[in-house]
Design a protein around this motif. Structure first.
Motif, PDB file in Angstrom:
ATOM      1  N   ARG A   1      13.841  24.882  17.599  1.00  0.00           N
ATOM      2  CA  ARG A   1      12.787  24.669  19.270  1.00  0.00           C
ATOM      3  C   ARG A   1      12.145  25.124  18.851  1.00  0.00           C
ATOM      4  O   ARG A   1      11.429  25.368  20.189  1.00  0.00           O
ATOM      5  CB  ARG A   1      14.280  25.366  19.614  1.00  0.00           C
ATOM      6  CG  ARG A   1      14.307  26.920  18.782  1.00  0.00           C
ATOM      7  CD  ARG A   1      15.371  27.686  19.080  1.00  0.00           C
ATOM      8  NE  ARG A   1      15.629  28.499  18.932  1.00  0.00           N
ATOM      9  CZ  ARG A   1      16.129  30.301  19.584  1.00  0.00           C
ATOM     10  NH1 ARG A   1      16.565  30.598  20.579  1.00  0.00           N
ATOM     11  NH2 ARG A   1      16.236  31.526  18.650  1.00  0.00           N
ATOM     12  N   HIS A   2      11.297  25.835  18.083  1.00  0.00           N
ATOM     13  CA  HIS A   2      10.098  26.589  18.263  1.00  0.00           C
ATOM     14  C   HIS A   2       8.914  25.239  17.947  1.00  0.00           C
ATOM     15  O   HIS A   2       7.433  26.099  18.135  1.00  0.00           O
ATOM     16  CB  HIS A   2      10.523  27.319  17.051  1.00  0.00           C
ATOM     17  CG  HIS A   2      10.548  28.813  16.966  1.00  0.00           C
ATOM     18  ND1 HIS A   2      11.188  29.725  17.927  1.00  0.00           N
ATOM     19  CD2 HIS A   2      11.627  28.771  16.357  1.00  0.00           C
ATOM     20  CE1 HIS A   2      12.059  30.080  18.043  1.00  0.00           C
ATOM     21  NE2 HIS A   2      12.998  30.326  16.889  1.00  0.00           N
ATOM     22  N   PHE A   3       9.349  24.737  17.346  1.00  0.00           N
ATOM     23  CA  PHE A   3       8.703  23.732  17.523  1.00  0.00           C
ATOM     24  C   PHE A   3       8.363  22.205  18.824  1.00  0.00           C
ATOM     25  O   PHE A   3       9.337  21.790  19.137  1.00  0.00           O
ATOM     26  CB  PHE A   3       8.668  22.357  16.339  1.00  0.00           C
ATOM     27  CG  PHE A   3       8.578  23.394  14.483  1.00  0.00           C
ATOM     28  CD1 PHE A   3       7.382  23.557  13.574  1.00  0.00           C
ATOM     29  CD2 PHE A   3       9.647  23.980  14.458  1.00  0.00           C
ATOM     30  CE1 PHE A   3       7.888  23.992  13.004  1.00  0.00           C
ATOM     31  CE2 PHE A   3       9.635  24.984  13.195  1.00  0.00           C
ATOM     32  CZ  PHE A   3       8.099  25.318  12.670  1.00  0.00           C
ATOM     33  N   SER A   4       7.173  21.919  19.059  1.00  0.00           N
ATOM     34  CA  SER A   4       7.151  20.755  19.471  1.00  0.00           C
ATOM     35  C   SER A   4       7.961  19.726  19.499  1.00  0.00           C
ATOM     36  O   SER A   4       7.617  19.142  18.233  1.00  0.00           O
ATOM     37  CB  SER A   4       5.080  20.499  19.662  1.00  0.00           C
ATOM     38  OG  SER A   4       4.774  19.311  20.895  1.00  0.00           O
TER      39      SER A   4
ATOM     40  N   GLN B   1      24.418  25.471  25.137  1.00  0.00           N
ATOM     41  CA  GLN B   1      23.236  25.036  24.343  1.00  0.00           C
ATOM     42  C   GLN B   1      22.775  26.869  23.255  1.00  0.00           C
ATOM     43  O   GLN B   1      22.796  26.427  22.293  1.00  0.00           O
ATOM     44  CB  GLN B   1      22.006  24.954  24.951  1.00  0.00           C
ATOM     45  CG  GLN B   1      20.340  25.836  24.278  1.00  0.00           C
ATOM     46  CD  GLN B   1      19.371  24.805  25.450  1.00  0.00           C
ATOM     47  OE1 GLN B   1      19.287  25.342  26.454  1.00  0.00           O
ATOM     48  NE2 GLN B   1      17.926  24.680  24.880  1.00  0.00           N
ATOM     49  N   SER B   2      23.319  28.214  24.439  1.00  0.00           N
ATOM     50  CA  SER B   2      23.273  29.366  23.156  1.00  0.00           C
ATOM     51  C   SER B   2      24.770  29.316  21.607  1.00  0.00           C
ATOM     52  O   SER B   2      24.453  28.944  20.255  1.00  0.00           O
ATOM     53  CB  SER B   2      23.635  29.918  23.604  1.00  0.00           C
ATOM     54  OG  SER B   2      22.335  30.764  25.063  1.00  0.00           O
ATOM     55  N   ASP B   3      25.219  28.657  22.642  1.00  0.00           N
ATOM     56  CA  ASP B   3      26.704  28.125  21.075  1.00  0.00           C
ATOM     57  C   ASP B   3      25.998  27.318  20.394  1.00  0.00           C
ATOM     58  O   ASP B   3      26.877  27.344  18.996  1.00  0.00           O
ATOM     59  CB  ASP B   3      28.150  27.819  21.605  1.00  0.00           C
ATOM     60  CG  ASP B   3      28.463  29.141  22.724  1.00  0.00           C
ATOM     61  OD1 ASP B   3      28.259  30.282  22.562  1.00  0.00           O
ATOM     62  OD2 ASP B   3      29.421  29.053  23.244  1.00  0.00           O
ATOM     63  N   TYR B   4      25.483  26.150  20.772  1.00  0.00           N
ATOM     64  CA  TYR B   4      25.409  25.240  19.701  1.00  0.00           C
ATOM     65  C   TYR B   4      24.754  25.688  18.900  1.00  0.00           C
ATOM     66  O   TYR B   4      24.454  25.493  17.427  1.00  0.00           O
ATOM     67  CB  TYR B   4      24.552  24.066  21.217  1.00  0.00           C
ATOM     68  CG  TYR B   4      23.936  22.855  19.819  1.00  0.00           C
ATOM     69  CD1 TYR B   4      25.260  21.793  18.812  1.00  0.00           C
ATOM     70  CD2 TYR B   4      22.805  22.378  19.926  1.00  0.00           C
ATOM     71  CE1 TYR B   4      24.509  20.963  18.127  1.00  0.00           C
ATOM     72  CE2 TYR B   4      22.630  21.656  19.180  1.00  0.00           C
ATOM     73  CZ  TYR B   4      22.769  20.767  18.294  1.00  0.00           C
ATOM     74  OH  TYR B   4      22.146  19.830  17.291  1.00  0.00           O
ATOM     75  N   GLU B   5      23.160  26.190  19.470  1.00  0.00           N
ATOM     76  CA  GLU B   5      22.041  27.353  18.629  1.00  0.00           C
ATOM     77  C   GLU B   5      22.499  27.914  17.192  1.00  0.00           C
ATOM     78  O   GLU B   5      22.054  27.984  16.235  1.00  0.00           O
ATOM     79  CB  GLU B   5      21.169  27.548  19.217  1.00  0.00           C
ATOM     80  CG  GLU B   5      20.127  26.653  19.734  1.00  0.00           C
ATOM     81  CD  GLU B   5      18.810  26.563  20.905  1.00  0.00           C
ATOM     82  OE1 GLU B   5      18.864  27.914  21.471  1.00  0.00           O
ATOM     83  OE2 GLU B   5      18.328  26.370  21.364  1.00  0.00           O
ATOM     84  N   ALA B   6      23.667  28.711  17.674  1.00  0.00           N
ATOM     85  CA  ALA B   6      24.077  29.796  16.965  1.00  0.00           C
ATOM     86  C   ALA B   6      25.026  28.624  15.991  1.00  0.00           C
ATOM     87  O   ALA B   6      25.229  29.566  15.202  1.00  0.00           O
ATOM     88  CB  ALA B   6      24.941  30.886  17.596  1.00  0.00           C
ATOM     89  N   ASN B   7      25.620  28.165  15.877  1.00  0.00           N
ATOM     90  CA  ASN B   7      26.358  27.118  14.756  1.00  0.00           C
ATOM     91  C   ASN B   7      25.625  26.123  14.548  1.00  0.00           C
ATOM     92  O   ASN B   7      25.776  25.647  13.494  1.00  0.00           O
ATOM     93  CB  ASN B   7      27.690  26.853  15.713  1.00  0.00           C
ATOM     94  CG  ASN B   7      28.488  27.515  16.247  1.00  0.00           C
ATOM     95  OD1 ASN B   7      28.522  28.942  16.380  1.00  0.00           O
ATOM     96  ND2 ASN B   7      29.233  27.134  17.168  1.00  0.00           N
ATOM     97  N   ASP B   8      24.272  25.613  14.652  1.00  0.00           N
ATOM     98  CA  ASP B   8      23.009  24.987  14.460  1.00  0.00           C
ATOM     99  C   ASP B   8      22.127  25.553  13.569  1.00  0.00           C
ATOM    100  O   ASP B   8      21.188  25.523  14.059  1.00  0.00           O
ATOM    101  CB  ASP B   8      23.579  23.716  15.339  1.00  0.00           C
ATOM    102  CG  ASP B   8      22.152  22.794  14.571  1.00  0.00           C
ATOM    103  OD1 ASP B   8      22.188  22.730  13.035  1.00  0.00           O
ATOM    104  OD2 ASP B   8      21.575  21.701  15.767  1.00  0.00           O
ATOM    105  N   PRO B   9      21.725  26.059  12.128  1.00  0.00           N
ATOM    106  CA  PRO B   9      20.978  26.059  11.862  1.00  0.00           C
ATOM    107  C   PRO B   9      19.270  25.191  12.271  1.00  0.00           C
ATOM    108  O   PRO B   9      18.124  26.085  12.453  1.00  0.00           O
ATOM    109  CB  PRO B   9      20.819  26.746  10.387  1.00  0.00           C
ATOM    110  CG  PRO B   9      22.403  26.386  10.159  1.00  0.00           C
ATOM    111  CD  PRO B   9      23.112  25.878  11.602  1.00  0.00           C
ATOM    112  N   LYS B  10      19.583  24.113  12.122  1.00  0.00           N
ATOM    113  CA  LYS B  10      18.458  22.927  12.153  1.00  0.00           C
ATOM    114  C   LYS B  10      17.967  23.409  13.734  1.00  0.00           C
ATOM    115  O   LYS B  10      16.149  23.544  13.873  1.00  0.00           O
ATOM    116  CB  LYS B  10      18.487  22.153  11.694  1.00  0.00           C
ATOM    117  CG  LYS B  10      17.572  20.988  11.974  1.00  0.00           C
ATOM    118  CD  LYS B  10      17.988  19.712  10.725  1.00  0.00           C
ATOM    119  CE  LYS B  10      16.545  18.702  11.237  1.00  0.00           C
ATOM    120  NZ  LYS B  10      16.723  17.683  10.777  1.00  0.00           N
TER     121      LYS B  10
END
Length: 124
Positions: A46-49, A32-41
Motif C-alpha cells: 500500500r506504500h508503493f505506487s 479493507q482494514s481487516d484484509y490488510e491486517a491479515n495480509d502482510p504483503k
C-alpha cells in the motif's frame, strides 16, 4: 394525503440515503482494514505506487535532494520484508550530477509499514 408533508418526506428520504451510503463506505473501509491486517504483503504494497512501483515518500525525498530535481527518473524499486514490521527498500534512479552528466544511483532506506515513514537513508 396532505401535500404539506411532501417536503418533510423528501428530506427524510435524503437523510436515509445518506445514512445508507455512509454505512456502506464504513463497511468497505473496515473490510479493507481487516484484509490488510491479515495480509502482510498488502500492508507493505500500500506504500508503493501502482503506477511505477516506487515508494512514493522516499522517491519524493530523493528527488527533492538532487542537484537538479527535474532530471530525476525512477528506474526501479525493490524491497525485502524484515518480518518485524519494517521493509528494506532499494531504489535505482537517474539524475544529473553537479557537472550536468546523467548518472545512475541507488538509494536505500528502511520503511516502517505501520506508519509509512522511512529511516536509515543511504545513497550510493
Amino acid at each position: 394525503m396532505n401535500h404539506k408533508y411532501y417536503p418533510l418526506l423528501k428530506w427524510a428520504a435524503i437523510i436515509l440515503v445518506i445514512i445508507f451510503i455512509m454505512d456502506q463506505c464504513f463497511k468497505s473501509y473496515k473490510q479493507q482494514s481487516d484484509y490488510e491486517a491479515n495480509d502482510p504483503k498488502g500492508r507493505i504494497e500500500r506504500h508503493f505506487s501502482k503506477y511505477d512501483g516506487s515508494y512514493t515518500k522516499f522517491r519524493n525525498y530523493i528527488k527533492d535532494n538532487l542537484n537538479d530535481p527535474s532530471s530525476f527518473e525512477h528506474v526501479e524499486t525493490r524491497y525485502t520484508d524484515n518480518k518485524d514490521g519494517t521493509v528494506n527498500v532499494i531504489m535505482k534512479y537517474r539524475g544529473k550530477n553537479a557537472f550536468g552528466g546523467i548518472i545512475t544511483k541507488y538509494a536505500k532506506c528502511t520503511l516502517n509499514t505501520s506508519t509509512g515513514d522511512f529511516s536509515d537513508v543511504v545513497t550510493e
